[in-house]
Design an enzyme around this catalytic site. Structure first.
Site, PDB file in Angstrom:
ATOM      1  N   ARG A 268     -45.086  24.113  30.560  1.00 28.71           N
ATOM      2  CA  ARG A 268     -46.342  23.429  31.158  1.00 28.71           C
ATOM      3  C   ARG A 268     -47.215  24.494  32.022  1.00 28.71           C
ATOM      4  O   ARG A 268     -48.286  24.191  31.959  1.00 28.71           O
ATOM      5  CB  ARG A 268     -45.897  22.383  32.071  1.00 28.71           C
ATOM      6  CG  ARG A 268     -45.264  21.238  31.416  1.00 28.71           C
ATOM      7  CD  ARG A 268     -45.050  20.096  32.395  1.00 28.71           C
ATOM      8  NE  ARG A 268     -46.344  19.665  32.729  1.00 28.71           N
ATOM      9  CZ  ARG A 268     -46.204  18.879  34.014  1.00 28.71           C
ATOM     10  NH1 ARG A 268     -45.394  17.957  34.291  1.00 28.71           N
ATOM     11  NH2 ARG A 268     -47.753  18.707  34.558  1.00 28.71           N
TER      12      ARG A 268
ATOM     13  N   CYS B 296     -44.997  16.013  36.935  1.00 27.19           N
ATOM     14  CA  CYS B 296     -43.528  16.524  37.216  1.00 27.19           C
ATOM     15  C   CYS B 296     -43.095  15.478  38.009  1.00 27.19           C
ATOM     16  O   CYS B 296     -43.831  15.037  39.077  1.00 27.19           O
ATOM     17  CB  CYS B 296     -43.569  17.918  37.967  1.00 27.19           C
ATOM     18  SG  CYS B 296     -43.478  19.212  37.005  1.00 27.19           S
TER      19      CYS B 296
ATOM     20  N   ARG C 141     -45.993  10.551  44.232  1.00 34.38           N
ATOM     21  CA  ARG C 141     -47.403  11.454  44.006  1.00 34.38           C
ATOM     22  C   ARG C 141     -48.601  10.243  44.062  1.00 34.38           C
ATOM     23  O   ARG C 141     -49.002  10.057  42.973  1.00 34.38           O
ATOM     24  CB  ARG C 141     -47.393  12.271  42.792  1.00 34.38           C
ATOM     25  CG  ARG C 141     -46.250  13.209  42.983  1.00 34.38           C
ATOM     26  CD  ARG C 141     -46.436  14.269  42.009  1.00 34.38           C
ATOM     27  NE  ARG C 141     -47.149  15.374  42.249  1.00 34.38           N
ATOM     28  CZ  ARG C 141     -47.350  16.496  41.487  1.00 34.38           C
ATOM     29  NH1 ARG C 141     -46.737  16.275  40.302  1.00 34.38           N
ATOM     30  NH2 ARG C 141     -48.118  17.178  41.905  1.00 34.38           N
TER      31      ARG C 141
ATOM     32  N   ASP D 132     -44.960  24.951  45.660  1.00 35.42           N
ATOM     33  CA  ASP D 132     -44.429  25.167  44.409  1.00 35.42           C
ATOM     34  C   ASP D 132     -43.321  26.454  44.296  1.00 35.42           C
ATOM     35  O   ASP D 132     -42.699  26.804  43.404  1.00 35.42           O
ATOM     36  CB  ASP D 132     -45.651  25.569  43.505  1.00 35.42           C
ATOM     37  CG  ASP D 132     -46.476  24.640  43.247  1.00 35.42           C
ATOM     38  OD1 ASP D 132     -46.461  24.144  42.206  1.00 35.42           O
ATOM     39  OD2 ASP D 132     -47.052  24.115  44.396  1.00 35.42           O
TER      40      ASP D 132
ATOM     41  N   LYS E  40     -53.077  28.064  36.311  1.00 35.76           N
ATOM     42  CA  LYS E  40     -52.992  26.833  35.805  1.00 35.76           C
ATOM     43  C   LYS E  40     -53.645  25.688  36.566  1.00 35.76           C
ATOM     44  O   LYS E  40     -54.554  24.883  36.059  1.00 35.76           O
ATOM     45  CB  LYS E  40     -51.596  26.200  35.928  1.00 35.76           C
ATOM     46  CG  LYS E  40     -51.083  24.960  35.302  1.00 35.76           C
ATOM     47  CD  LYS E  40     -49.948  24.486  35.249  1.00 35.76           C
ATOM     48  CE  LYS E  40     -49.287  23.836  36.505  1.00 35.76           C
ATOM     49  NZ  LYS E  40     -49.427  22.812  36.923  1.00 35.76           N
ATOM     50  N   ASN E  41     -53.449  25.581  38.097  1.00 35.60           N
ATOM     51  CA  ASN E  41     -53.814  24.497  38.836  1.00 35.60           C
ATOM     52  C   ASN E  41     -55.456  24.582  39.013  1.00 35.60           C
ATOM     53  O   ASN E  41     -56.322  23.645  39.121  1.00 35.60           O
ATOM     54  CB  ASN E  41     -53.290  24.568  40.024  1.00 35.60           C
ATOM     55  CG  ASN E  41     -51.798  23.910  39.955  1.00 35.60           C
ATOM     56  OD1 ASN E  41     -51.486  23.396  38.853  1.00 35.60           O
ATOM     57  ND2 ASN E  41     -51.075  24.252  41.142  1.00 35.60           N
TER      58      ASN E  41
HETATM   59  C1  UD1 Z   1     -51.229  19.971  43.479  1.00 37.69           C
HETATM   60  C2  UD1 Z   1     -50.825  20.925  42.471  1.00 37.69           C
HETATM   61  C3  UD1 Z   1     -49.343  21.244  42.710  1.00 37.69           C
HETATM   62  C4  UD1 Z   1     -48.928  21.537  44.289  1.00 37.69           C
HETATM   63  C5  UD1 Z   1     -49.359  20.431  45.125  1.00 37.69           C
HETATM   64  C6  UD1 Z   1     -49.447  21.047  46.515  1.00 37.69           C
HETATM   65  C7  UD1 Z   1     -52.271  20.946  40.460  1.00 37.69           C
HETATM   66  C8  UD1 Z   1     -52.122  20.369  39.170  1.00 37.69           C
HETATM   67  N1  UD1 Z   1     -50.896  20.665  40.911  1.00 37.69           N
HETATM   68  O1  UD1 Z   1     -50.681  18.894  43.179  1.00 37.69           O
HETATM   69  O2  UD1 Z   1     -48.732  22.236  41.907  1.00 37.69           O
HETATM   70  O3  UD1 Z   1     -47.474  21.409  44.261  1.00 37.69           O
HETATM   71  O4  UD1 Z   1     -50.978  20.658  44.894  1.00 37.69           O
HETATM   72  O5  UD1 Z   1     -49.881  22.262  46.949  1.00 37.69           O
HETATM   73  O6  UD1 Z   1     -52.950  21.194  41.088  1.00 37.69           O
HETATM   74  N2  UD1 Z   1     -50.753  12.381  48.487  1.00 37.69           N
HETATM   75  C9  UD1 Z   1     -50.953  11.299  48.886  1.00 37.69           C
HETATM   76  N3  UD1 Z   1     -52.014  10.438  48.185  1.00 37.69           N
HETATM   77  C10 UD1 Z   1     -52.801  11.013  47.354  1.00 37.69           C
HETATM   78  C11 UD1 Z   1     -52.661  12.501  46.885  1.00 37.69           C
HETATM   79  C12 UD1 Z   1     -51.762  13.260  47.747  1.00 37.69           C
HETATM   80  O7  UD1 Z   1     -50.213  10.698  49.649  1.00 37.69           O
HETATM   81  O8  UD1 Z   1     -53.873  10.340  47.136  1.00 37.69           O
HETATM   82  C13 UD1 Z   1     -49.683  13.339  49.138  1.00 37.69           C
HETATM   83  C14 UD1 Z   1     -48.620  13.738  48.041  1.00 37.69           C
HETATM   84  O9  UD1 Z   1     -47.631  12.681  47.673  1.00 37.69           O
HETATM   85  C15 UD1 Z   1     -48.014  14.720  48.619  1.00 37.69           C
HETATM   86  C16 UD1 Z   1     -49.274  15.558  49.285  1.00 37.69           C
HETATM   87  O10 UD1 Z   1     -50.311  14.577  49.526  1.00 37.69           O
HETATM   88  O11 UD1 Z   1     -47.188  14.867  49.551  1.00 37.69           O
HETATM   89  C17 UD1 Z   1     -49.787  16.865  48.487  1.00 37.69           C
HETATM   90  O12 UD1 Z   1     -50.231  16.392  47.441  1.00 37.69           O
HETATM   91  P1  UD1 Z   1     -51.443  17.255  46.571  1.00 37.69           P
HETATM   92  O13 UD1 Z   1     -51.614  18.250  47.452  1.00 37.69           O
HETATM   93  O14 UD1 Z   1     -52.526  15.987  46.342  1.00 37.69           O
HETATM   94  O15 UD1 Z   1     -50.659  17.547  45.314  1.00 37.69           O
HETATM   95  P2  UD1 Z   1     -51.371  17.581  43.918  1.00 37.69           P
HETATM   96  O16 UD1 Z   1     -52.883  17.799  44.021  1.00 37.69           O
HETATM   97  O17 UD1 Z   1     -50.878  16.584  43.361  1.00 37.69           O
END
Ligand code: UD1
Length: 433
Positions: A397, A117, A122, A305, A22-23
């Site tokens: 999802r 979610c 986030r 996850d 998915k991701n």
């Molecule tokens: C992706 C995955 C999700 C997984 C996560 C962590 C998808 C669609 N989702 O989510 O399943 O749980 O990676 O492996 O691919 N952060 C910030 N600022 C930002 C971006 C992130 O502070 O601009 C923080 C987030 O709050 C979190 C951490 O970084 O604490 C990791 O987030 P991130 O790796 O970006 O997760 P996603 O890409 O949203």
């Protein structure tokens, strides 16, 4: 309302085939907006997040259609709209990642701030900082982000945290930038590597993906092409844990054990027998698992996850396990639901202490997010008696045919509904997008 009902206690047996990631698929679909010729993506899972991304790409003027059950054609040669629709972006966080490709290729994007979610804060600050470093003028008005630029310019971007989404998003923005971009403290997730490999297949020049230091040399355009998405390591891990919790014996076909390594090592530490080969993973357990401690971290650490599904297993382990969530503070909302099933868990802030009990008992519980839903399915499969899971749209999802796949392993699991449900040709409930 739709529900999943499970009569627990049946050891899962047999073989299950993992779907495409998915991701990875979501990031690659957003990245396909960069290509000025058609792209065909194979191994696309039929899940509602993919349908949301399809709807979103269509609203931008992209042609998106399945040309084979799991092969998706994306033709972004005639994009006509550079503003992403509010209802789709707020539904799914990954849709925010069209911002970079749109501004890189067309010099403009207006995209609402994302949803997804509810598992904690986030933010998208890394995304916005990175786009600005690439020369985009990014402004916020109300709940939308507007990004404008001439041609983006390569730069050095340091991420405060190795965010998977920000690494993917900024990599796609940098691909068409003038000059060289270096992303430092980049995420190393397999889904980041898959996106890089896809972009390279279309003519991008990227090195270092899979490490914390990614170099992208900008090219003027990306051509079309075909690409096969990697197997979903998170889905595969879910089946591995379900096999263990039900004391079953399952071969998970089309799984990549290298991508699952942090989870497979923990399962082995818990006493689960794990054998892997090039094409899959065989998981068996007799008796109770042993307690283990887990701490979520960016890849190759233990994936956040899988924290929830793994905790479901640890509920019935011999001994006390400590589960520490370092990535998302709200990824413990399902603990209350597991407690309804007899789990002995004390949770405070980012730590849960799980005292293993002999067995869990069926109950009516609510999926609070995608992986929480998976954890509850696993718990229900191992529990004594009947479990009903509500709010299963979260599960739709990210899990293709979860009920049918579990049934094929012998699980007594059904999907029921109070009212008729509109489904796609593949049996996936279709939301009104
Ligand atoms: C992706 C995955 C999700 C997984 C996560 C962590 C998808 C669609 N989702 O989510 O399943 O749980 O990676 O492996 O691919 N952060 C910030 N600022 C930002 C971006 C992130 O502070 O601009 C923080 C987030 O709050 C979190 C951490 O970084 O604490 C990791 O987030 P991130 O790796 O970006 O997760 P996603 O890409 O949203």
């Amino acid at each position: 309302m739709e529900r999943i009902t499970i009569t627990g206690g049946v050891p899962l047996q047999g073989e299950v085939r993992v779907s495409g990631s998915k991701n990875a698929a979501l990031a690659i679909m957003a990245g396909a907006v960069l290509a000025s010729e058609p792209v065909v993506l194979h191994n696309i899972p039929h899940i509602t997040d993919i349908y949301t991304m399809m709807a979103m790409l269509r609203r931008l003027g992209t042609v998106v259609e399945f040309i084979h059950p799991h092969s998706l054609l994306i033709d972004a040669s005639r994009i006509s709209n550079l503003e992403a629709p509010h209802n789709l972006v707020t539904r799914m966080r990954a849709s925010f990642s069209v911002t970079g490709p749109l501004v890189a290729r067309f010099g403009f994007a207006r995209v609402p701030l994302p949803g997804g979610c509810d598992i904690g804060a986030r933010p998208v600050d890394f995304h916005i900082k990175g786009l600005r470093l690439l020369g985009a003028d990014v402004s916020m008005d109300g709940d939308s982000v507007t990004a404008q630029a001439g041609r983006l310019k390569g730069n050095v971007i340091y991420l405060d945290y190795p965010s998977a989404g920000a690494t993917q998003h900024l990599m796609t923005a940098a691909v068409l930038a003038e000059g060289t971009t270096v992303i430092k403290n980049a995420a190393e997730e397999p889904e980041v590597v898959d996106l890089a490999n896809f972009l390279i297949a279309l003519g991008a020049r990227i090195r270092g993906h899979g490490t914390s230091y990614i170099t992208i040399e900008g090219v003027p355009r990306l051509r079309g092409g075909e690409y096969t998405i990697i197997p979903d390591r998170l889905e595969a891990a879910t089946y591995a844990i379900a096999a263990a919790l039900t004391r079953g014996d399952v071969y998970i076909a089309n799984a990549n054990p290298e991508h699952m390594m942090p989870v497979l090592f923990k399962l082995q530490e818990a006493g689960v027998q794990v054998e892997s080969n090039q094409t899959g993973v065989h998981v068996r357990l007799q008796g109770r698992p042993r307690a283990v401690n887990i701490k979520t971290m960016p890849h190759p650490g233990f994936p956040t996850d899988i924290q929830q599904p793994m905790t479901a297993l640890l509920c019935v382990a011999e001994g006390v396990s400590i589960v520490t969530e370092t990535v998302y503070e709200r990824r413990f909302r399902y603990v209350e639901e597991l407690q309804k099933m007899g789990a002995d868990i004390t949770q405070e802030n980012r730590t849960a202490v799980v005292r293993g009990v002999e067995k869990l008992y069926g109950a009516t519980v609510e999926a609070t997010d995608l992986r929480a839903g998976a954890a509850l399915v696993i718990a229900g499969l191992g529990a004594e008696g009947d479990t009903t899971i509500e709010n299963i749209y979260h599960i739709d999802r990210g899990y293709e045919n979860l009920v049918a796949k579990m049934q094929s392993l012998g699980a007594q699991i059904l999907r029921t509904s109070d009212e008729p449900v509109l489904v796609s040709a593949q049996g996936v409930p279709v939301c009104s997008v």
